[in-house]
Design a protein around this motif. Sequence first.
Motif, PDB file in Angstrom:
ATOM      1  N   THR A  95       0.835  -1.202   0.000  1.00 46.98           N
ATOM      2  CA  THR A  95       0.000   0.000   0.000  1.00 46.98           C
ATOM      3  C   THR A  95       0.870   1.252   0.000  1.00 46.98           C
ATOM      4  N   ARG A  96       0.445   2.265  -0.750  1.00 44.92           N
ATOM      5  CA  ARG A  96       1.178   3.537  -0.828  1.00 44.92           C
ATOM      6  C   ARG A  96       0.164   4.682  -0.826  1.00 44.92           C
ATOM      7  N   ASP A  97       0.518   5.787  -0.156  1.00 43.44           N
ATOM      8  CA  ASP A  97      -0.394   6.929  -0.052  1.00 43.44           C
ATOM      9  C   ASP A  97      -0.173   7.930  -1.182  1.00 43.44           C
ATOM     10  N   TYR A  98      -1.251   8.379  -1.790  1.00 48.26           N
ATOM     11  CA  TYR A  98      -1.172   9.424  -2.831  1.00 48.26           C
ATOM     12  C   TYR A  98      -2.294  10.446  -2.637  1.00 48.26           C
ATOM     13  N   THR A  99      -1.937  11.696  -2.841  1.00 45.76           N
ATOM     14  CA  THR A  99      -2.889  12.795  -2.688  1.00 45.76           C
ATOM     15  C   THR A  99      -3.905  12.784  -3.829  1.00 45.76           C
ATOM     16  N   VAL A 100      -5.137  13.096  -3.496  1.00 47.38           N
ATOM     17  CA  VAL A 100      -6.145  13.253  -4.552  1.00 47.38           C
ATOM     18  C   VAL A 100      -5.891  14.631  -5.173  1.00 47.38           C
ATOM     19  N   ILE A 112      -4.408  11.363  -9.524  1.00 45.18           N
ATOM     20  CA  ILE A 112      -3.270  11.446  -8.604  1.00 45.18           C
ATOM     21  C   ILE A 112      -2.051  11.839  -9.434  1.00 45.18           C
ATOM     22  N   ASP A 113      -1.118  12.563  -8.831  1.00 47.69           N
ATOM     23  CA  ASP A 113       0.132  12.926  -9.504  1.00 47.69           C
ATOM     24  C   ASP A 113       1.260  12.165  -8.827  1.00 47.69           C
ATOM     25  N   VAL A 114       1.949  11.345  -9.599  1.00 51.05           N
ATOM     26  CA  VAL A 114       2.951  10.446  -9.022  1.00 51.05           C
ATOM     27  C   VAL A 114       4.354  10.921  -9.401  1.00 51.05           C
ATOM     28  N   VAL A 115       5.220  11.066  -8.390  1.00 52.18           N
ATOM     29  CA  VAL A 115       6.601  11.502  -8.617  1.00 52.18           C
ATOM     30  C   VAL A 115       7.411  10.338  -9.188  1.00 52.18           C
ATOM     31  N   ARG A 116       8.234  10.647 -10.199  1.00 50.39           N
ATOM     32  CA  ARG A 116       9.116   9.626 -10.767  1.00 50.39           C
ATOM     33  C   ARG A 116      10.326   9.453  -9.852  1.00 50.39           C
ATOM     34  N   HIS A 117      10.618   8.223  -9.472  1.00 53.68           N
ATOM     35  CA  HIS A 117      11.901   7.917  -8.835  1.00 53.68           C
ATOM     36  C   HIS A 117      12.204   6.472  -9.165  1.00 53.68           C
ATOM     37  N   ASP A 118      13.451   6.090  -8.984  1.00 58.01           N
ATOM     38  CA  ASP A 118      13.914   4.869  -9.635  1.00 58.01           C
ATOM     39  C   ASP A 118      13.413   3.542  -9.080  1.00 58.01           C
ATOM     40  N   GLY A 120      10.757   2.577  -6.860  1.00 57.76           N
ATOM     41  CA  GLY A 120       9.521   2.473  -6.096  1.00 57.76           C
ATOM     42  C   GLY A 120       8.511   1.558  -6.757  1.00 57.76           C
ATOM     43  N   LEU A 121       7.784   0.849  -5.931  1.00 51.91           N
ATOM     44  CA  LEU A 121       6.729  -0.034  -6.436  1.00 51.91           C
ATOM     45  C   LEU A 121       5.628   0.798  -7.110  1.00 51.91           C
ATOM     46  N   ALA A 122       5.161   1.843  -6.380  1.00 47.99           N
ATOM     47  CA  ALA A 122       4.066   2.649  -6.919  1.00 47.99           C
ATOM     48  C   ALA A 122       4.547   3.472  -8.114  1.00 47.99           C
ATOM     49  N   ALA A 123       5.759   4.045  -7.992  1.00 52.19           N
ATOM     50  CA  ALA A 123       6.275   4.859  -9.101  1.00 52.19           C
ATOM     51  C   ALA A 123       6.410   3.978 -10.346  1.00 52.19           C
ATOM     52  N   SER A 124       6.923   2.755 -10.193  1.00 49.19           N
ATOM     53  CA  SER A 124       7.077   1.858 -11.347  1.00 49.19           C
ATOM     54  C   SER A 124       5.714   1.531 -11.946  1.00 49.19           C
ATOM     55  N   TRP A 266       7.594  10.727   2.874  1.00 50.90           N
ATOM     56  CA  TRP A 266       8.412   9.569   2.522  1.00 50.90           C
ATOM     57  C   TRP A 266       9.704   9.660   3.324  1.00 50.90           C
ATOM     58  N   ARG A 267      10.441   8.552   3.358  1.00 54.60           N
ATOM     59  CA  ARG A 267      11.682   8.525   4.135  1.00 54.60           C
ATOM     60  C   ARG A 267      12.819   8.080   3.257  1.00 54.60           C
ATOM     61  N   ARG A 268      13.868   8.853   3.255  1.00 51.98           N
ATOM     62  CA  ARG A 268      15.069   8.463   2.531  1.00 51.98           C
ATOM     63  C   ARG A 268      15.764   7.381   3.344  1.00 51.98           C
ATOM     64  N   PRO A 269      16.118   6.269   2.713  1.00 54.09           N
ATOM     65  CA  PRO A 269      16.713   5.199   3.517  1.00 54.09           C
ATOM     66  C   PRO A 269      18.097   5.595   4.015  1.00 54.09           C
ATOM     67  N   LYS A 270      18.475   5.005   5.137  1.00 54.85           N
ATOM     68  CA  LYS A 270      19.738   5.345   5.790  1.00 54.85           C
ATOM     69  C   LYS A 270      20.921   5.123   4.867  1.00 54.85           C
ATOM     70  N   ASP A 281      16.162  -3.181  -4.749  1.00 51.60           N
ATOM     71  CA  ASP A 281      14.829  -2.864  -5.222  1.00 51.60           C
ATOM     72  C   ASP A 281      13.822  -3.140  -4.119  1.00 51.60           C
ATOM     73  N   ASN A 282      13.079  -2.069  -3.773  1.00 53.21           N
ATOM     74  CA  ASN A 282      12.136  -2.213  -2.684  1.00 53.21           C
ATOM     75  C   ASN A 282      11.055  -3.231  -3.007  1.00 53.21           C
ATOM     76  N   ALA A 283      10.748  -3.362  -4.302  1.00 56.79           N
ATOM     77  CA  ALA A 283       9.698  -4.309  -4.676  1.00 56.79           C
ATOM     78  C   ALA A 283      10.036  -5.710  -4.171  1.00 56.79           C
TER      79      ALA A 283
HETATM   80  C1  LIG Z   1      -0.427  11.505   2.956  1.00 59.60           C
HETATM   81  C2  LIG Z   1       0.583  11.288   1.837  1.00 59.60           C
HETATM   82  C3  LIG Z   1       0.345  11.814   0.581  1.00 59.60           C
HETATM   83  C4  LIG Z   1       1.281  11.619  -0.443  1.00 59.60           C
HETATM   84  N1  LIG Z   1       1.026  12.129  -1.683  1.00 59.60           N
HETATM   85  C5  LIG Z   1       1.900  11.893  -2.703  1.00 59.60           C
HETATM   86  C6  LIG Z   1       1.608  12.360  -4.032  1.00 59.60           C
HETATM   87  O1  LIG Z   1       0.569  12.957  -4.288  1.00 59.60           O
HETATM   88  N2  LIG Z   1       2.519  12.087  -5.019  1.00 59.60           N
HETATM   89  C7  LIG Z   1       3.679  11.385  -4.757  1.00 59.60           C
HETATM   90  O2  LIG Z   1       4.454  11.136  -5.686  1.00 59.60           O
HETATM   91  N3  LIG Z   1       3.962  10.946  -3.500  1.00 59.60           N
HETATM   92  C8  LIG Z   1       3.104  11.164  -2.486  1.00 59.60           C
HETATM   93  N4  LIG Z   1       3.372  10.696  -1.237  1.00 59.60           N
HETATM   94  C9  LIG Z   1       4.649  10.010  -1.021  1.00 59.60           C
HETATM   95  C10 LIG Z   1       4.609   8.568  -1.483  1.00 59.60           C
HETATM   96  O3  LIG Z   1       3.611   7.864  -0.772  1.00 59.60           O
HETATM   97  C11 LIG Z   1       5.985   7.933  -1.211  1.00 59.60           C
HETATM   98  O4  LIG Z   1       6.951   8.596  -1.940  1.00 59.60           O
HETATM   99  C12 LIG Z   1       6.010   6.457  -1.488  1.00 59.60           C
HETATM  100  O5  LIG Z   1       7.083   5.888  -0.774  1.00 59.60           O
HETATM  101  C13 LIG Z   1       6.191   6.134  -2.959  1.00 59.60           C
HETATM  102  O6  LIG Z   1       6.054   4.743  -3.075  1.00 59.60           O
HETATM  103  P1  LIG Z   1       6.952   3.875  -4.063  1.00 59.60           P
HETATM  104  O7  LIG Z   1       6.315   2.527  -4.062  1.00 59.60           O
HETATM  105  O8  LIG Z   1       7.122   4.596  -5.340  1.00 59.60           O
HETATM  106  O9  LIG Z   1       8.353   3.824  -3.330  1.00 59.60           O
HETATM  107  P2  LIG Z   1       8.729   2.862  -2.105  1.00 59.60           P
HETATM  108  O10 LIG Z   1       8.659   1.448  -2.538  1.00 59.60           O
HETATM  109  O11 LIG Z   1       7.872   3.266  -0.946  1.00 59.60           O
HETATM  110  O12 LIG Z   1      10.210   3.259  -1.782  1.00 59.60           O
HETATM  111  C14 LIG Z   1      11.314   2.711  -2.495  1.00 59.60           C
HETATM  112  C15 LIG Z   1      12.537   3.562  -2.279  1.00 59.60           C
HETATM  113  O13 LIG Z   1      12.326   4.809  -2.899  1.00 59.60           O
HETATM  114  C16 LIG Z   1      12.547   5.891  -1.996  1.00 59.60           C
HETATM  115  N5  LIG Z   1      11.530   6.904  -2.302  1.00 59.60           N
HETATM  116  C17 LIG Z   1      10.199   6.910  -1.987  1.00 59.60           C
HETATM  117  N6  LIG Z   1       9.603   8.016  -2.460  1.00 59.60           N
HETATM  118  C18 LIG Z   1      10.570   8.737  -3.074  1.00 59.60           C
HETATM  119  C19 LIG Z   1      10.600   9.971  -3.759  1.00 59.60           C
HETATM  120  N7  LIG Z   1       9.484  10.702  -3.915  1.00 59.60           N
HETATM  121  N8  LIG Z   1      11.767  10.397  -4.272  1.00 59.60           N
HETATM  122  C20 LIG Z   1      12.916   9.681  -4.134  1.00 59.60           C
HETATM  123  N9  LIG Z   1      12.961   8.489  -3.495  1.00 59.60           N
HETATM  124  C21 LIG Z   1      11.800   8.025  -2.976  1.00 59.60           C
HETATM  125  C22 LIG Z   1      12.360   5.288  -0.608  1.00 59.60           C
HETATM  126  O14 LIG Z   1      13.189   5.944   0.324  1.00 59.60           O
HETATM  127  C23 LIG Z   1      12.799   3.856  -0.814  1.00 59.60           C
HETATM  128  O15 LIG Z   1      14.179   3.773  -0.645  1.00 59.60           O
HETATM  129  C24 LIG Z   1       2.464  10.885  -0.203  1.00 59.60           C
HETATM  130  C25 LIG Z   1       2.680  10.349   1.072  1.00 59.60           C
HETATM  131  C26 LIG Z   1       1.760  10.559   2.080  1.00 59.60           C
HETATM  132  C27 LIG Z   1       2.009   9.966   3.453  1.00 59.60           C
END
Ligand SMILES: Cc1cc2nc3c(=O)[nH]c(=O)nc-3n(C[C@H](O)[C@H](O)[C@H](O)COP(=O)(O)OP(=O)(O)OC[C@H]3O[C@@H](n4cnc5c(N)ncnc54)[C@H](O)[C@@H]3O)c2cc1C
Length: 596
Positions: A95-100, A112-118, A120-124, A266-270, A281-283
């Motif tokens: 599960t991952r949180d995204y803003t409406v 929803i607007d999703v940020v690109r990063h390398d 992530g499960l949701a980003a992918s 979100w949290r940058r890993p240590k 890969d977090n997936a």
């Molecule tokens: C209430 C709430 C609302 C949110 N709304 C949005 C939104 O509208 N759009 C959006 O894009 N995100 C949003 N986020 C953040 C998003 O949920 C996280 O970035 C989430 O971890 C992305 O999931 P993932 O599966 O892509 O990456 P994960 O599988 O969770 O993480 C994999 C790796 O990527 C790193 N990572 C995670 N996010 C980022 C990032 N943004 N940039 C660089 N590295 C990252 C992590 O540290 C981890 O090492 C929101 C979070 C919350 C709590």
Amino acid sequence: MPRSSRPLQIFPIVMRHVEVAGVEDVTANMRRITLTGEDLTEGVMGEGYHRPAFRSEGFDDHVKLVVPPAGGELPRVGTQEETRFAWNPEVLGNTRDYTVRSWDPAANTFSIDVVRHDHGLAASWAFAARPGDRIHFAGPKSCARINTDADFHLLAGDETALPAIARWLEEAPEGTRGHVVVEVPTAEDRQQVGTRADVRVEWLVRGDAPAGTGTRLFDAVRRVELPEGRVYAWVAGEAMTIAPIRRYLRDERALPKEDVEVTGYWRRPKTATGDGRAPRDNAESLTPVAADEGEETSADLLAQLHEMTELAPPVITRVAVTLGVNPAVAYGVTTLDGLAADTGVPAARLAPLLDGMTALGLLERDGAHFRNTPLGAVLCEDSAHDDLSLDNPANREALAFVDLADVLRAGGHAARLGERTWRERRADDAVLDAAHQDRAAEELAYVLDLLPDLPAVRDARTLAVAGDGAAHVAEKIARGRTVHLPGTDAAAWPAHDCAVLVAALEGRTDDECHDLLRKALTSGSSLVLFERTSDKAAVDDHAAEHALTSLAVTGLPLRSSTGIDHLLREAGARTVERTMLGWGFGHFGTVTVAHV
Ligand SMILES: Cc1cc2nc3c(=O)[nH]c(=O)nc-3n(C[C@H](O)[C@H](O)[C@H](O)COP(=O)(O)OP(=O)(O)OC[C@H]3O[C@@H](n4cnc5c(N)ncnc54)[C@H](O)[C@@H]3O)c2cc1C
């Protein structure tokens, strides 16, 4: 008082299955996914429950996506119940949180607007999504509206906060004053967002620096000139990067707690690599770990017992929070001498605590400097302070838990709390009483919105409210009606149709409860009770801790629901029933309703 001064509404948690209707690149590093489907409309869910229509009215409302693994299917997501969803624990890691970002009820879509990063499960998922793909999501489970009492709004965040900030800009009414700071990876990631508000929008371009590093946001927030009047601050982004902003706004700018909302998105890993990627890969790590099939050895059991009996983690963590060590480090105070000056504890005495924090993984050391670990960064959050700081008299009082053996053997409450009963101590100590009232108000925040619709409360012409947070409850449920606040110790209660009692039985003897319940039931026809119970103590260690702490502090065992029913019937109740409010979670998720 509840954590935020923004008006909060709670919605039942509904799982919906929707389809991707559109995919669009907003900027190079931000992809918009538009979702649609019958599940967004009002209807009947498979389980026969009423399905409310999807709604989103707050700028930072969010949904919880249940993201399928790449090229795979998810197992069963869970079971829908009437107002909440019972998750299959195996999917929680997906599960991952995204803003409406936007909601269009006429078109039956939201985006929803999703940020690109390398990595992530949701980003992918989002960057591979095609129209017709399907996904489950739950929420929004609550909605907080803009605080219209504020004279000035400060919003700051990185690109993950941009969808909420952009929505705020679009929705803020004319005349709203404020300053917005957004950090984005490249100049091309800046967005044109229309607004009627009178705000300055400041873009910070990160360039080559990895996401979630540096002090650009913090520095920019510090440069903002806050005008006279009430300021509301909303900040979101990488948890460690925004931690110093919380301390700055609360301590240096002295903004009240309820007007400062700083949320780690979100949290940058240590051990992130230079570009902010996870070490693997977090997936992969989301694949459920197979249960250990081997038998537990006696060495395992001894190790488990050893962990369970350690005193260091609970004490060191609470003391660290009380002294504010992690927020100070996040703020840039990183040496022993600097921390000694900041916390007011001489360096010779502080050093062993910092060693302990380092050993527990709450800090890490680099030569003469300390850094927050991801775990330590969590201790910068308001909730850690509220729940753990020993400067809060209710938290300090709870330490009486360690006297449990004496309490069990000798009866009464823990000797360290003095002679007077818990109720007498609260009556004499306004700060202790306020801490308990605040705690109740905070727990009520998730159910109070639904209380006025409870038939006993809805149909009453006059109400009476007593117990913790009574004034706050009265304000919420009045709706133009007379609400008496008789006080639990009043000799007699004024006539009313329905009484509401909050945490009024805990720490009272059966005789005292009997008196109180009779007063409420003889002057009214129905009674709604919010009471913490021991019901789950045998299956939930938090509930067990609460029940035993209550025993040590009050000297009286916490009652079960059955015990409360019994008291109510003795006091004259003809019918007693229990009803779930909201998601049913927490101490006040279930209320008891009695009629005479
Ligand atoms: C209430 C709430 C609302 C949110 N709304 C949005 C939104 O509208 N759009 C959006 O894009 N995100 C949003 N986020 C953040 C998003 O949920 C996280 O970035 C989430 O971890 C992305 O999931 P993932 O599966 O892509 O990456 P994960 O599988 O969770 O993480 C994999 C790796 O990527 C790193 N990572 C995670 N996010 C980022 C990032 N943004 N940039 C660089 N590295 C990252 C992590 O540290 C981890 O090492 C929101 C979070 C919350 C709590």
